[in-house]
Motif scaffolding. Structure first.
Motif, mmCIF file in Angstrom:
data_model
loop_
_atom_site.group_PDB
_atom_site.id
_atom_site.type_symbol
_atom_site.label_atom_id
_atom_site.label_comp_id
_atom_site.label_asym_id
_atom_site.label_seq_id
_atom_site.Cartn_x
_atom_site.Cartn_y
_atom_site.Cartn_z
ATOM 1 N N THR A 33 -7.516 1.631 0.107
ATOM 2 C CA THR A 33 -7.422 1.853 -1.332
ATOM 3 C C THR A 33 -8.094 0.729 -2.103
ATOM 4 O O THR A 33 -8.851 0.954 -3.054
ATOM 5 C CB THR A 33 -5.944 1.960 -1.739
ATOM 6 O OG1 THR A 33 -5.377 3.094 -1.076
ATOM 7 C CG2 THR A 33 -5.795 2.119 -3.228
ATOM 8 N N THR A 34 -7.831 -0.508 -1.661
ATOM 9 C CA THR A 34 -8.426 -1.652 -2.338
ATOM 10 C C THR A 34 -9.949 -1.564 -2.313
ATOM 11 O O THR A 34 -10.614 -1.806 -3.327
ATOM 12 C CB THR A 34 -7.955 -2.944 -1.652
ATOM 13 O OG1 THR A 34 -6.541 -2.898 -1.525
ATOM 14 C CG2 THR A 34 -8.350 -4.160 -2.452
ATOM 15 N N SER B 290 0.856 -1.187 0.000
ATOM 16 C CA SER B 290 0.000 0.000 0.000
ATOM 17 C C SER B 290 0.894 1.239 0.000
ATOM 18 O O SER B 290 2.093 1.175 0.258
ATOM 19 C CB SER B 290 -0.901 0.011 1.227
ATOM 20 O OG SER B 290 -0.208 0.513 2.344
ATOM 21 N N GLY C 213 1.174 3.693 2.026
ATOM 22 C CA GLY C 213 1.862 3.952 3.293
ATOM 23 C C GLY C 213 2.999 2.967 3.525
ATOM 24 O O GLY C 213 4.052 3.331 4.049
ATOM 25 N N HIS D 23 -5.798 9.652 5.961
ATOM 26 C CA HIS D 23 -5.078 9.639 7.236
ATOM 27 C C HIS D 23 -5.161 10.996 7.919
ATOM 28 O O HIS D 23 -4.921 11.101 9.109
ATOM 29 C CB HIS D 23 -3.605 9.303 7.020
ATOM 30 C CG HIS D 23 -3.388 7.904 6.567
ATOM 31 N ND1 HIS D 23 -3.678 6.823 7.346
ATOM 32 C CD2 HIS D 23 -2.913 7.409 5.411
ATOM 33 C CE1 HIS D 23 -3.392 5.714 6.681
ATOM 34 N NE2 HIS D 23 -2.934 6.039 5.500
HETATM 35 N N1 ATP Z 1 -0.948 -9.931 -4.172
HETATM 36 C C1 ATP Z 1 -0.872 -9.622 -2.862
HETATM 37 N N2 ATP Z 1 -0.283 -10.479 -1.985
HETATM 38 C C2 ATP Z 1 -0.218 -10.174 -0.673
HETATM 39 N N3 ATP Z 1 -0.687 -9.040 -0.141
HETATM 40 C C3 ATP Z 1 -1.258 -8.165 -0.967
HETATM 41 C C4 ATP Z 1 -1.374 -8.395 -2.360
HETATM 42 N N4 ATP Z 1 -1.997 -7.343 -2.917
HETATM 43 C C5 ATP Z 1 -2.222 -6.483 -1.921
HETATM 44 N N5 ATP Z 1 -1.771 -6.967 -0.746
HETATM 45 C C6 ATP Z 1 -1.845 -6.290 0.565
HETATM 46 O O1 ATP Z 1 -3.041 -5.588 0.579
HETATM 47 C C7 ATP Z 1 -2.847 -4.348 1.208
HETATM 48 C C8 ATP Z 1 -3.192 -3.268 0.212
HETATM 49 O O2 ATP Z 1 -3.909 -2.369 0.905
HETATM 50 P P1 ATP Z 1 -4.324 -0.955 0.396
HETATM 51 O O3 ATP Z 1 -3.405 -0.410 -0.602
HETATM 52 O O4 ATP Z 1 -5.748 -1.039 0.050
HETATM 53 O O5 ATP Z 1 -4.078 -0.257 1.809
HETATM 54 P P2 ATP Z 1 -4.509 1.116 2.331
HETATM 55 O O6 ATP Z 1 -5.448 0.884 3.455
HETATM 56 O O7 ATP Z 1 -4.936 1.977 1.220
HETATM 57 O O8 ATP Z 1 -3.133 1.594 2.953
HETATM 58 P P3 ATP Z 1 -2.457 3.018 2.969
HETATM 59 O O9 ATP Z 1 -3.017 3.722 4.158
HETATM 60 O O10 ATP Z 1 -1.012 2.714 3.192
HETATM 61 O O11 ATP Z 1 -2.744 3.679 1.673
HETATM 62 C C9 ATP Z 1 -1.415 -4.258 1.632
HETATM 63 O O12 ATP Z 1 -1.290 -4.617 2.994
HETATM 64 C C10 ATP Z 1 -0.755 -5.283 0.767
HETATM 65 O O13 ATP Z 1 0.359 -5.822 1.391
#
Ligand code: ATP
Ligand code: HEM
Ligand code: ATP
Ligand code: MG
Ligand code: MG
Lengths: 247, 190, 236, 236, 190
Positions: free
Chosen positions: E27-28, B118, B120, E174
């Motif tokens: 984000t996801t 992600s 962060g 954040h």
């Molecule tokens: N193919 C994958 N294999 C393992 N983990 C994955 C994979 N794809 C995504 N992830 C995990 O999913 C999460 C992605 O989260 P995302 O980007 O939605 O976080 P976020 O809440 O937006 O974080 P941030 O506050 O840092 O932006 C991460 O922890 C990442 O390690």
């Protein structure tokens, strides 16, 4: 010390404006004289007939095409090592003239090749390397127009120009290194000339014409570049010529 | 001309926090200090002597962390960290690397390619890099971007440790950095 | 945590360490995507086999064209891979870190070029004799073509790196790069393809090969510095 | 501030608007860097002139090679420019916005392809006859080569776009793209260059040309949808 | 599996603010809601009906602003804005465009290529886009990144206006967004 003064665009601008007309005049004089010698006085060649007279344009432009590049390289080295704006502007101003000279050399060479070798073009080492020179000029100009920060463009073009200068010895010595269609040097400082002296004179006068033309045009072009690049500067706003033009 | 008449200095053990509205030249200033951008004029002194961009001494003693994380999507978090740190001339042991990643809460993500991290988490690899590089001067551009609360805490701790060990920090930021007030000078631009 | 000695009189950041870092990292990246190496080669193979397809496949003509096609294809493979040499490092900020690294930048850059050649140039050199057979080249001609590629492809990578650095972040990158770099490539091409022509004409190829060698030396000495300068300009 | 009608029964977001948006934007981008168009052309010119350099310059050989070289060079120019078709839109997030736009995505994609052809394919078609002269091609051969390029280069752009979308964000994109797309390009090349060969052999080129035309139709109908699907996959 | 057992809804005139540590899936989640990423399971309902990714109705009524600003370096700020807005189907007049840019404090930067804009100025073009697109649902990922105080104020104002006009907002962030508390639902992830 006094020469150093002119490395500033503001100081060089009026100097260039003062010199350019003189060189232009000299270019005109030499062209008239050279053409008169070349096409009026010089005798018909017993082998080539009248076609050889292209030499009076071909050779000066071919020499200039290489020489302009070397001068460009010189200014580029200065621009890179001392970060002087004027040097970069000089290099920028030279490129189009060099390209034109190269084009004329290629064009006249091709025209000349038809009657003498029976073909406009062959992939002969000298012709090829001269064509490469044209592409190098194009490359430098294209790189400049692709970068819109002039400072960055200056330095990037300087690097390219310096790298490309390896091509110059290749052009010059190609006739010696390879067995080419193109003839070797017939004018040399060390050996006696193999040419009729009146032809030689015509060529030399035409060469001076090319020199003076190039200097005059480059000075004018550098003036335009200075104006364009320094349009924000106070001294440009104070130019009397500009003010009268606006009025 | 973006800014002129700017004069400042930063002493060992001190942080200079640069703030100011968007587009006032904070990033540009940091890049000039790092040597990446040529200033239109002015002098930069390092340990009292004027330095030119890319001077070897400057490169050996400063660390610049800009907007870009300099991560390769194909490499894992750990590989990225090792590569970045050794490019800066340090050779940390595997244990050091893992400790730094763990401190940045990336222990579990150590072997994931940076692509799936992600936003962060990517910035946290940069924090781990800071932990491993004891340079006299850190130049940080928006170090708080995308960090959550614990991430911000770690950042503050890293800066405090750098200052304690006699290093200096220049940071441009819009977010409060939570540093001890006596160690902080402020420069407001624009 | 480790600290680096910053007060040593002799810099501990030598050219060799820089070279090792760059080669190791770029090779790792190249090998990470397993398909990459094979794809490069396949591209070369396809281009070489395309020409007889597009022209008419007469035997003598094939042997005449052979060395030229092998060389032109090598040149195009190089051109096609060059934009990637620095682009991703530029986009993700690695290039900033390379420029600010305490290691000497020309050495880092040379390492990247070396890795580029090892992954794109060397496989082509290895493959060339096999493809040459297809064009009906005989053993002396094959040997000379391969030798000329072995000396010539590093020149392509070195010169290409200069162009790649100068066109970083410039729109029209790919074709501008081609325009800038092709004039410099042409002499290499002429000497390279000429070597085989000389052999087929019963002459010695040594003149061509030594000219290529001189070119390699020149490029080796100059290109890393020119490229480093180009990168610094691009970062400004 | 404007509000869009969201309750209309017939969607106000038609294919034509999408096409116009994409073509206008990409043409503006291409024209923004003044050098770009010239550079594309120069690249083509240089590649075409390279071949006689590398092979031996005999007259009959030149005329034989001519159409093939013109076609191969067109193909390479297309290959070289394809990675840029979507790459920058992908990197800066525009492709996400394109995928989420209310306009039909295949139409947007087709607009981008059209702009690509207008800036890279069309100039080549225009230039081909001039370059063909250099190879000593006669007027009937020149006409057919130009015609075949006019029908063929859009196919190259359309097929290439599929490959470009499938290799988005994949390392080694450039050559992987080449590998994916070359097998599809080869038939186009064969029919295209074959048309001129037929004319030089005194036969009619109409069979080749109508096959090319059929190919164009097929690519025109299929490629935008395949490309749109490829982009959605790349964004996932 | 990043998250499971998550259920929420957002009503017209309400904002849902998603917070949580780095890497917990904010984000996801937003990308799934926008339709860009396929979820492993679960249903998304829009106006009460289940929708599939890229459904025409969804694309016409939502607006997604992710990490990337979708700006072309070569185009000016104004050209970028016009292009982005008309890609989303609106055709604002020149006056509208300029007003939106002026509101984002970009009036003077209107004719500069995006390349030379600062990080915050680039994000402000995104704010101007929000001002011009009255969609029922906004999906915003870290909208506060790189913004200075006035930029944050503008963002808060834009969201408030969207809510007032009966639209909904889902934002992952954040940084505090300074919205009227009664209009905000919170979802804390991780
Ligand atoms: N193919 C994958 N294999 C393992 N983990 C994955 C994979 N794809 C995504 N992830 C995990 O999913 C999460 C992605 O989260 P995302 O980007 O939605 O976080 P976020 O809440 O937006 O974080 P941030 O506050 O840092 O932006 C991460 O922890 C990442 O390690
Ligand atoms: C397009 C084709 C040609 C090109 C690119 C070309 C290029 C050049 C160049 C670069 C030079 C200057 C180098 C030097 O002085 O050593 C030159 C000189 C010359 N060229 Fe050409 N040339 C071409 C065709 C011809 C033809 C067809 C002829 C005549 C048959 C010719 C006759 C000469 C002569 C006599 C000189 C002067 C050499 C000397 O005195 O040093 N050239 N040409
Ligand atoms: N070539 C140029 N022409 C005009 N203005 C320029 C040029 N290059 C940079 N600028 C201006 O310089 C400023 C760049 O500032 P910089 O990126 O340093 O800002 P910043 O203080 O870091 O802002 P932020 O808080 O948004 O990151 C911008 O206002 C930009 O518009
Ligand atoms: Mg900034
Ligand atoms: Mg996120």
């Amino acid at each position: 010390m006094s020469l150093y003064r002119y490395s500033s665009p503001a100081a060089f601008y009026p100097l260039a404006g003062m010199m350019a007309p003189w060189f232009a005049g000299a270019a005109l004089l030499c062209t008239v004289a050279g053409l008169w010698i070349g096409f009026g006085i010089a005798p018909t060649d017993f082998q080539q007939g009248e076609a050889y007279r292209i030499i009076f344009i071909h050779v000066p432009s071919a020499w200039m095409s290489m020489f302009v590049y070397l001068v460009m390289g010189f200014w580029s080295v200065l621009a890179l090592s001392f970060n002087t704006r004027l040097s970069a502007m000089m290099a920028q101003a030279l490129a189009p003239t060099g390209a034109i000279m190269t084009f004329v050399a290629l064009w006249t060479g091709a025209l000349w090749g038809r009657p003498t070798w029976g073909t406009y073009w062959a992939w002969d080492a000298r012709m090829t390397s001269e064509l490469i020179l044209l592409f190098l000029y194009f490359g430098v100009m294209a790189l400049r127009s692709a970068i819109d920060d002039p400072r960055r463009a200056d330095r990037a073009c300087a690097v390219l120009t310096i790298v490309g200068s390896v091509n110059i010895p290749i052009i010059y010595f190609s006739v010696q290194w390879w067995n080419t269609l193109h003839q070797g040097a017939s004018v040399s400082l060390t050996a006696a000339p193999k040419m009729a002296s009146i032809m030689l004179l015509g060529m030399l006068v035409m060469s001076f014409a090319a020199w003076f033309y190039a200097i005059a045009v480059v000075l004018w072009r550098v003036q335009a570049i200075i104006l364009e690049r320094e349009r924000g500067a106070a001294w440009v706003a104070e130019l009397p010529k500009l003010r009268s033009a606006v009025a | 001309m973006l800014f002129a008449g700017l004069g400042f200095s930063v002493a060992a053990g001190k942080a200079l926090v640069i703030t100011g509205p968007n587009g006032t030249g904070k990033t540009t200033l940091l890049r000039i200090l790092a040597g990446l951008t040529l200033p239109a004029g002015g002098t930069i002194r390092w340990r009292g002597e004027a330095v030119v961009p890319y001077a070897a001494g400057l490169r050996e003693e400063t660390l610049y962390a800009g907007h870009f994380a300099a991560l390769k999507d194909e490499l894992t978090a750990e590989e990225n960290l090792r590569s970045l740190v050794s490019l800066s001339g340090a050779e940390p042991s595997d244990a050091d690397l893992r400790a730094a990643l763990a401190a940045a809460a990336l222990a579990e993500k150590r072997l994931l390619p940076a692509r799936v991290l992600s936003q962060g988490q990517r910035r946290r690899i940069g924090l781990a890099r800071l932990a491993l590089l004891a340079r006299p001067l850190w130049l940080l551009d928006e170090p708080a971007t995308a960090l959550d609360t614990t991430g911000l805490g770690l950042l503050a701790e890293l800066i405090a440790r750098q200052l304690d060990s006699g290093g200096a920090v220049i940071a441009a930021t819009h977010q409060p950095l939570d540093l001890p007030t006596d160690a902080v000078d402020r420069l407001v631009m624009g | 945590m480790s600290a680096t000695a910053t007060t040593a009189t002799e810099s501990p950041y030598g050219a060799f360490g820089a070279l090792r870092w760059a080669v190791a990292r770029d090779l790792k990246l190249a090998l990470r995507s397993r398909a990459e190496l094979g794809v490069q080669l396949l591209f070369y193979v396809i281009v070489v086999t395309l020409f007889p397809l597009a022209s008419s496949p007469e035997k003598t003509l094939l042997a005449t064209m052979g060395p030229g096609v092998l060389w032109v294809a090598a040149l195009l493979a190089s051109l096609l891979s060059l934009p990637r040499l620095f682009a991703s490092d530029f986009a993700d900020g690695t290039l900033e870190q390379i420029a600010l690294s305490p290691y000497p930048m020309p050495a880092l850059v040379f390492g990247k070029i070396l890795a580029h050649w090892l992954t794109t140039g060397l496989p082509i050199v290895v493959l060339a004799p096999l493809l040459g057979l297809q064009y009906g080249l005989d053993v002396p001609a094959l040997t000379v073509v391969t030798l000329s590629l072995l000396i010539g492809t590093p020149i392509l990578s070195l010169l290409g790196a200069i162009g790649a650095s100068l066109t970083l972040g410039v729109r029209g990158g790919g074709s501008l790069l081609a325009l800038l770099i092709l004039p410099l490539y042409v002499p290499v091409l002429i000497f390279g393809a000429g070597a085989a022509d000389a052999v087929r004409a019963g002459l010695s190829a040594s003149a061509n090969l030594s000219l290529l060698g001189a070119g390699l030396l020149l490029a080796f000495v100059g290109a890393p510095f020119a490229t480093a300068a180009g990168i610094r300009i691009a970062l400004d």
